[in-house]
Design an enzyme around this catalytic site. Structure first.
Site, short mmCIF file in Angstrom:
data_model
loop_
_atom_site.label_atom_id
_atom_site.label_comp_id
_atom_site.label_asym_id
_atom_site.label_seq_id
_atom_site.Cartn_x
_atom_site.Cartn_y
_atom_site.Cartn_z
N SER A 184 16.98 -52.79 -0.88
CA SER A 184 18.29 -53.46 -0.94
C SER A 184 18.18 -54.85 -1.54
O SER A 184 19.02 -55.26 -2.37
CB SER A 184 18.94 -53.52 0.45
OG SER A 184 18.04 -54.04 1.40
N HIS A 242 15.80 -46.07 3.98
CA HIS A 242 15.91 -47.53 4.16
C HIS A 242 16.82 -47.78 5.37
O HIS A 242 16.54 -47.28 6.46
CB HIS A 242 16.42 -48.12 2.84
CG HIS A 242 16.36 -49.60 2.71
ND1 HIS A 242 15.65 -50.42 3.55
CD2 HIS A 242 16.94 -50.44 1.80
CE1 HIS A 242 15.79 -51.68 3.18
NE2 HIS A 242 16.57 -51.72 2.12
N HIS A 258 6.19 -47.22 7.01
CA HIS A 258 6.71 -48.35 6.22
C HIS A 258 5.94 -48.46 4.91
O HIS A 258 4.74 -48.15 4.87
CB HIS A 258 6.60 -49.67 7.00
CG HIS A 258 7.50 -50.71 6.48
ND1 HIS A 258 7.14 -51.56 5.45
CD2 HIS A 258 8.78 -51.03 6.80
CE1 HIS A 258 8.16 -52.36 5.17
NE2 HIS A 258 9.18 -52.06 5.97
N ARG A 286 9.71 -56.68 14.47
CA ARG A 286 11.16 -56.57 14.76
C ARG A 286 11.39 -55.48 15.81
O ARG A 286 12.31 -55.57 16.62
CB ARG A 286 11.92 -56.26 13.47
CG ARG A 286 11.73 -57.33 12.39
CD ARG A 286 12.33 -56.92 11.06
NE ARG A 286 11.67 -55.73 10.53
CZ ARG A 286 12.06 -55.08 9.43
NH1 ARG A 286 13.11 -55.53 8.74
NH2 ARG A 286 11.42 -54.00 9.00
N ASP A 293 13.90 -49.87 12.67
CA ASP A 293 15.00 -48.95 12.99
C ASP A 293 14.71 -48.05 14.18
O ASP A 293 15.61 -47.36 14.67
CB ASP A 293 15.32 -48.10 11.76
CG ASP A 293 15.74 -48.97 10.58
OD1 ASP A 293 16.55 -49.87 10.81
OD2 ASP A 293 15.26 -48.74 9.46
N1 HAX Z 1 7.38 -39.00 9.08
C1 HAX Z 1 6.79 -38.03 8.34
N2 HAX Z 1 6.12 -38.22 7.20
C2 HAX Z 1 6.01 -39.49 6.79
C3 HAX Z 1 6.55 -40.58 7.50
C4 HAX Z 1 7.27 -40.29 8.68
N3 HAX Z 1 7.89 -41.24 9.38
N4 HAX Z 1 6.27 -41.71 6.84
C5 HAX Z 1 5.57 -41.36 5.75
N5 HAX Z 1 5.42 -40.00 5.71
C6 HAX Z 1 4.83 -39.21 4.64
C7 HAX Z 1 5.57 -39.44 3.33
O1 HAX Z 1 6.79 -38.68 3.30
C8 HAX Z 1 4.54 -39.04 2.31
O2 HAX Z 1 4.50 -37.64 2.30
P1 HAX Z 1 4.28 -36.82 0.90
O3 HAX Z 1 3.03 -37.33 0.33
O4 HAX Z 1 4.25 -35.40 1.34
O5 HAX Z 1 5.48 -37.16 0.06
C9 HAX Z 1 3.24 -39.54 2.96
O6 HAX Z 1 3.51 -39.65 4.37
C10 HAX Z 1 2.79 -40.89 2.43
O7 HAX Z 1 3.83 -41.83 2.60
P2 HAX Z 1 3.51 -43.37 2.89
O8 HAX Z 1 2.77 -43.89 1.68
O9 HAX Z 1 2.88 -43.54 4.20
O10 HAX Z 1 4.97 -44.01 2.98
P3 HAX Z 1 5.92 -44.53 1.81
O11 HAX Z 1 5.57 -45.93 1.49
O12 HAX Z 1 5.95 -43.57 0.67
O13 HAX Z 1 7.34 -44.44 2.50
C11 HAX Z 1 8.91 -44.76 4.24
C12 HAX Z 1 7.74 -45.37 3.47
C13 HAX Z 1 9.51 -45.80 5.11
C14 HAX Z 1 9.95 -44.29 3.23
C15 HAX Z 1 8.37 -43.56 5.08
O14 HAX Z 1 7.44 -44.03 6.01
C16 HAX Z 1 9.48 -42.80 5.79
O15 HAX Z 1 10.08 -41.89 5.18
N6 HAX Z 1 9.80 -43.15 7.09
C17 HAX Z 1 10.88 -42.52 7.81
C18 HAX Z 1 12.22 -43.15 7.40
C19 HAX Z 1 12.34 -44.55 7.92
O16 HAX Z 1 12.11 -44.86 9.07
N7 HAX Z 1 12.77 -45.45 7.03
C20 HAX Z 1 13.01 -46.87 7.40
C21 HAX Z 1 11.93 -47.79 6.89
C22 HAX Z 1 12.16 -49.22 7.25
C23 HAX Z 1 13.33 -49.75 6.52
O17 HAX Z 1 13.39 -49.90 5.31
N8 HAX Z 1 14.38 -50.02 7.21
O18 HAX Z 1 15.50 -50.40 6.61
#
Ligand code: HAX
Length: 434
Positions: free
Chosen positions: A242, A272, A319, A328, A374
């Protein structure tokens, strides 16, 4: 010129000169290199922008102008009778890198109150939307509808000098921040309370008045929660989706109504900011499917594994930068430990903290198995009666305005150019890797 603007002008003029001299002396020096994996990996870790208001350490978490959340809770001015910092004080700190006095914070509360009136047409526009329009969509439309009042857009059309961009951006930012709680409260009452609105209480501060206008809980504790909530969600350095979106759009000299609305389109994604709605939805689906609000450890473990088997992520965990529990999350947990006793949903959040990381670690691919911001917020909001989870990201958005708009003021004051990174083709990358 008002007191905050004067301070900002002095500080930013000085830094602008320093940066110009720095670029002249060091502009060709290499500070980092990009690996092929980063080109495919969502640009993780690529250093490509200056963001003065906060900085994120993978282990320590967020620091606002060098101060951690527990430090802010100690040093920022509070409202008498409340232990949580005032978000006004954090905005002041982010904008001018100084801890404000109580008098200065009071001035800012009053200034935002003076600037807070919503245009009538914004209310009319929102009223025409389908009642089930997602609150984030309503927020984005509401913000965009106020762009007609942009000081920047008006002065640009009149031929404003580049040297004055910061001034118009400051005015727009102050006006937009002042209006946001009113806009957000309007959306909440319209969406969930039959369009019956709660009159503002101008004796309250920015966050306290917002809590009051939501009209779900007029207790001191709920106002304290909102002060904490709107402080800790305010900024997370510049690369998050964002902030980065807003930064990019603002670099085209779109005013902050448009650039912040664009950033909120990013915040509205489930990876996000929308994750705060997804977390509580997921927990409530778990309690409904298990037919208990006091699940056993085994039941929780199975539910987590079933979610993963279905090809979904565990919301609130993981994350892109952090590699430890998010401070947080910890700040909210401490708040809940102090103010909330024996709440089943809050207890489930803590049970998840004890269960999810081990399971995610077991997948062998998740870089950060710990909770993010979150993971906790929804359970506390439900406790205080704010149960409509599709609204939660709007609260996040109101807070995030503080960091994004303070940073926009800096970007225009420092004269940052149009942002334009380089894309490459697959063939180019293969050749470069040879
Ligand atoms: N549950 C299951 N699998 C997860 C995961 C979770 N909470 N977090 C990461 N992974 C997976 C990814 O989907 C990825 O899988 P693939 O290789 O099969 O695609 C793998 O683990 C590697 O990912 P990563 O490098 O650890 O994480 P990223 O930097 O790519 O993504 C995210 C970060 C936040 C998007 C991810 O951890 C996620 O999807 N979390 C759940 C959604 C969430 O809570 N989002 C909020 C984040 C905080 C924020 O911005 N708040 O606003």
């Amino acid at each position: 010129m008002d007191i905050l603007k004067e301070k900002f002008h002095q500080k930013s003029s000085k830094l602008r000169k320093e940066i110009r001299a720095f670029i002249k002396a060091n502009g060709t020096k290499k500070v980092d290199e990009v690996k092929a994996g980063q080109v495919f990996g969502g640009m993780r870790g690529v250093k490509s922008m200056i963001w003065e208001t906060s900085s994120l350490d993978p282990v320590e978490g967020i620091r606002f102008r060098g101060k951690s959340i527990p430090e802010l809770q100690e040093i920022l001015p509070t409202r008498p009778g409340c232990k949580q910092p005032l978000p006004e004080a954090l905005f002041w700190l982010m904008l001018v890198d100084e801890i404000p006095t109580r008098k200065e914070v009071n001035w800012l509360s009053n200034e935002w109150e003076k600037r807070s009136k919503l245009p009538k047409h914004t209310l009319s526009v929102l009223t025409t939307l389908a009642p089930d329009t997602h609150p984030m969509t309503q927020l984005i439309i509401g913000i965009s509808s106020m762009q007609v009042d942009s000081v920047f857009a008006k002065r640009y059309a009149e031929g404003m000098s580049k040297a004055d961009y910061w001034d118009a951006t400051y005015e727009d930012s102050m006006n937009l921040i002042a209006r946001l709680p009113h806009l957000a409260a309007f959306i909440y009452r319209r969406s969930y309370h039959k369009n019956i609105h709660v009159t503002e209480d101008n004796s309250l501060d920015w966050a306290g008045n917002f809590a009051h206008m939501l009209g779900v809980n007029d207790s001191k504790d709920f106002k304290s929660l909102m002060r904490l909530y709107l402080t800790i969600h305010a900024d997370h350095e510049g690369g998050n989706a964002s902030a980065h979106t807003s930064h990019l759009v603002n670099s085209t000299l779109s005013d902050v109504y448009l650039s912040f609305a664009a950033g909120m389109c990013s915040l509205a994604g489930p990876l996000h900011g929308l994750a705060n709605q997804e977390v509580i939805k997921w927990i409530l689906e778990m309690t409904a499917s298990l037919k208990t609000t006091k699940p056993t450890k085994e039941q929780v473990q199975k539910y987590i594994k079933d979610t993963l088997k279905a090809g979904k992520v565990i919301p609130g965990y993981g994350h892109a930068v952090l590699r430890q529990p998010d401070p947080r999350f910890t700040a909210q947990r401490k708040f809940a430990e102090k103010y909330i006793k024996d709440d089943d949903i809050v207890n489930i959040v803590w049970q998840l903290f004890d269960t999810v990381p081990e399971i995610l670690q077991g997948l062998g691919k998740v870089k950060n198995p710990w909770p993010n911001v979150d993971a906790h917020s929804g359970a506390i909001l439900v406790h205080y009666g704010l149960k409509e989870h599709s609204y939660y990201t709007v609260l996040f958005a109101v807070s995030r305005a503080l960091g994004i708009l303070a940073a926009s003021c800096w970007s225009r004051a420092l004269g940052f150019p149009l942002e334009r990174p380089k894309s490459v083709t697959w063939d180019w990358l293969k050749n470069a890797a040879k």
